[in-house]
Design an enzyme around this catalytic site. Structure first.
Site, short mmCIF file in Angstrom:
data_model
loop_
_atom_site.label_atom_id
_atom_site.label_comp_id
_atom_site.label_asym_id
_atom_site.label_seq_id
_atom_site.Cartn_x
_atom_site.Cartn_y
_atom_site.Cartn_z
N TYR A 1 0.83 -1.21 0.00
CA TYR A 1 0.00 0.00 0.00
C TYR A 1 0.87 1.26 0.00
CZ TYR A 1 -3.54 -3.22 1.96
OH TYR A 1 -4.38 -4.28 2.21
N HIS B 1 0.30 -11.53 3.82
CA HIS B 1 -0.77 -10.84 3.07
C HIS B 1 -1.64 -11.80 2.25
CE1 HIS B 1 -1.71 -6.65 1.23
NE2 HIS B 1 -2.77 -7.43 1.17
N1 LIG Z 1 -5.80 -8.16 3.22
C1 LIG Z 1 -6.12 -7.85 1.99
O1 LIG Z 1 -5.84 -8.57 1.01
C2 LIG Z 1 -6.88 -6.57 1.74
C3 LIG Z 1 -7.50 -6.36 0.49
C4 LIG Z 1 -8.21 -5.16 0.30
C5 LIG Z 1 -8.26 -4.23 1.33
N2 LIG Z 1 -7.62 -4.45 2.52
C6 LIG Z 1 -7.66 -3.45 3.63
O2 LIG Z 1 -9.01 -3.12 3.90
C7 LIG Z 1 -9.19 -1.72 3.80
C8 LIG Z 1 -10.61 -1.40 3.35
O3 LIG Z 1 -10.92 -2.04 2.13
P1 LIG Z 1 -11.09 -1.24 0.76
O4 LIG Z 1 -10.25 -0.03 0.78
O5 LIG Z 1 -10.92 -2.24 -0.32
O6 LIG Z 1 -12.64 -0.88 0.70
P2 LIG Z 1 -13.74 -0.19 1.64
O7 LIG Z 1 -13.16 0.36 2.89
O8 LIG Z 1 -14.85 -1.18 1.74
O9 LIG Z 1 -14.24 0.99 0.69
C9 LIG Z 1 -13.47 2.11 0.40
C10 LIG Z 1 -14.26 2.95 -0.60
O10 LIG Z 1 -15.50 3.35 0.01
C11 LIG Z 1 -15.64 4.75 -0.04
N3 LIG Z 1 -16.24 5.16 1.24
C12 LIG Z 1 -15.70 5.04 2.48
N4 LIG Z 1 -16.55 5.51 3.41
C13 LIG Z 1 -17.66 5.95 2.74
C14 LIG Z 1 -18.88 6.56 3.16
N5 LIG Z 1 -19.13 6.78 4.46
N6 LIG Z 1 -19.78 6.89 2.19
C15 LIG Z 1 -19.53 6.65 0.88
N7 LIG Z 1 -18.38 6.08 0.43
C16 LIG Z 1 -17.45 5.73 1.36
C17 LIG Z 1 -14.25 5.31 -0.22
O11 LIG Z 1 -14.29 6.49 -0.96
P3 LIG Z 1 -13.93 7.94 -0.28
O12 LIG Z 1 -12.44 7.93 -0.13
O13 LIG Z 1 -14.41 8.91 -1.29
O14 LIG Z 1 -14.64 8.03 1.02
C18 LIG Z 1 -13.56 4.21 -1.01
O15 LIG Z 1 -13.81 4.38 -2.40
C19 LIG Z 1 -8.08 -1.30 2.81
O16 LIG Z 1 -7.82 0.07 2.84
C20 LIG Z 1 -6.94 -2.14 3.31
O17 LIG Z 1 -6.37 -1.57 4.48
C21 LIG Z 1 -6.95 -5.62 2.74
#
Ligand SMILES: NC(=O)c1ccc[n+]([C@@H]2O[C@H](COP(=O)([O-])OP(=O)(O)OC[C@H]3O[C@@H](n4cnc5c(N)ncnc54)[C@H](OP(=O)(O)O)[C@@H]3O)[C@@H](O)[C@H]2O)c1
Length: 255
Positions: free
Chosen positions: A49, A107
């Site tokens: 990241y 990961h």
């Molecule tokens: N272990 C793994 O393989 C793995 C894989 C994927 C992710 N992750 C971790 O999990 C975290 C979260 O997953 P993710 O980033 O994939 O997805 P997420 O948190 O489910 O969604 C993020 C998206 O949602 C939007 N969002 C957030 N809050 C919102 C709200 N209140 N209203 C409307 N839109 C909203 C954000 O846009 P805005 O910025 O415009 O708010 C962004 O586009 C990652 O950052 C990472 O740390 C781990």
């Protein structure tokens, strides 16, 4: 006032149930700084990241002590061999400007057996560089294989959202005292699921995202929503201010 519950991770360590994801942030330092100001005390990072350095800068500017914030990071597949883990952990510590990582995860499943990686991670734990170990994207068979190594680990970070609900894997982990972190918690669901979600959001006077986060926490998971938008960062954190009724959580499961 928003309170942030924690779950036991090891006999000595708690993990805040609400964390802040740092994948694909626009201006990560500013987003993390805002998250810390709002009250998030758990940051989810990973080598791929590129968020270690922004986290270090945001933490330094926050006025918070290192021990006030729980930091997770993850070893990418090029760093999971017995030889690579030690130097990689040292690089993470340098990038994060800290002398320990609270939780270090593998990961993704890789060609290197998890037992080999966990043994090298355990050496970092014994050296005080890491406080707890875990895995990510491990299914039931892989979790069992990792358990067979005999090395203690206490977290599996998996995708869990409306679209993707590996309930058996969740139960399998929780029964073995492996905490589960739900990533990508805010993914959109089917039309039917989104209709139920909208009804619940109206009932609880909450946002769609707050209901999703509350639902996942009700199921015993840690959540790590990511956002670069200050208003979203704030409103997501407030998902902890109330509790979804069990029947409504069941309705979302079934939708
Ligand atoms: N272990 C793994 O393989 C793995 C894989 C994927 C992710 N992750 C971790 O999990 C975290 C979260 O997953 P993710 O980033 O994939 O997805 P997420 O948190 O489910 O969604 C993020 C998206 O949602 C939007 N969002 C957030 N809050 C919102 C709200 N209140 N209203 C409307 N839109 C909203 C954000 O846009 P805005 O910025 O415009 O708010 C962004 O586009 C990652 O950052 C990472 O740390 C781990």
């Amino acid at each position: 006032m928003t309170t942030s519950p924690s779950l036991p991770l090891t006999s000595k360590l708690q993990i805040p149930q609400m964390g802040f994801g740092t994948y694909r942030l626009r201006d990560a330092e500013r987003a993390v700084a805002h998250a810390l100001q709002v009250g998030y005390r758990h940051l989810d990072s990973a080598d791929i990241y590129d968020s270690h350095k922004p986290i270090a800068r945001a933490l330094a500017g926050s006025g918070l002590a290192r021990e006030d914030v729980f930091i997770t990071s993850k070893l990418w597949s090029h760093s999971v061999s017995a030889k690579r883990v030690g130097p990689t952990v040292q690089r993470f510590l340098d990038e994060l400007e800290t002398d320990y990582i609270d939780l270090l995860l593998i990961h993704w499943p890789a060609n290197t057996p998890a037992a080999e990686t966990l043994a090298a991670m355990d050496a970092a734990r014994r050296a005080g560089q890491v406080r707890a170990l875990g895995v990510s994207n491990f299914d039931i068979d892989l979790v069992q294989e990792a358990l067979d190594s005999g090395i203690e680990f206490s977290n599996n970070q998996i995708e869990y959202n409306l679209n993707h609900q590996p309930a058996e894997l969740l139960q399998f982990c929780l029964e073995r005292e492996i905490t589960v972190t739900a990533y990508s918690p805010l993914e959109r669901g089917s039309r039917e699921q989104e209709t139920v979600l909208a009804q619940l959001a109206e009932k609880y006077n909450a946002t769609r995202e707050q209901v999703l986060l509350n639902w996942l926490m009700h199921k015993g998971m840690i959540v790590i929503p990511a956002s670069s938008n200050p208003a979203h960062i704030e409103s997501n954190f407030k998902a902890q201010d109330w509790n979804i009724e069990p029947a409504d959580a069941d309705a979302l499961d079934a939708a």
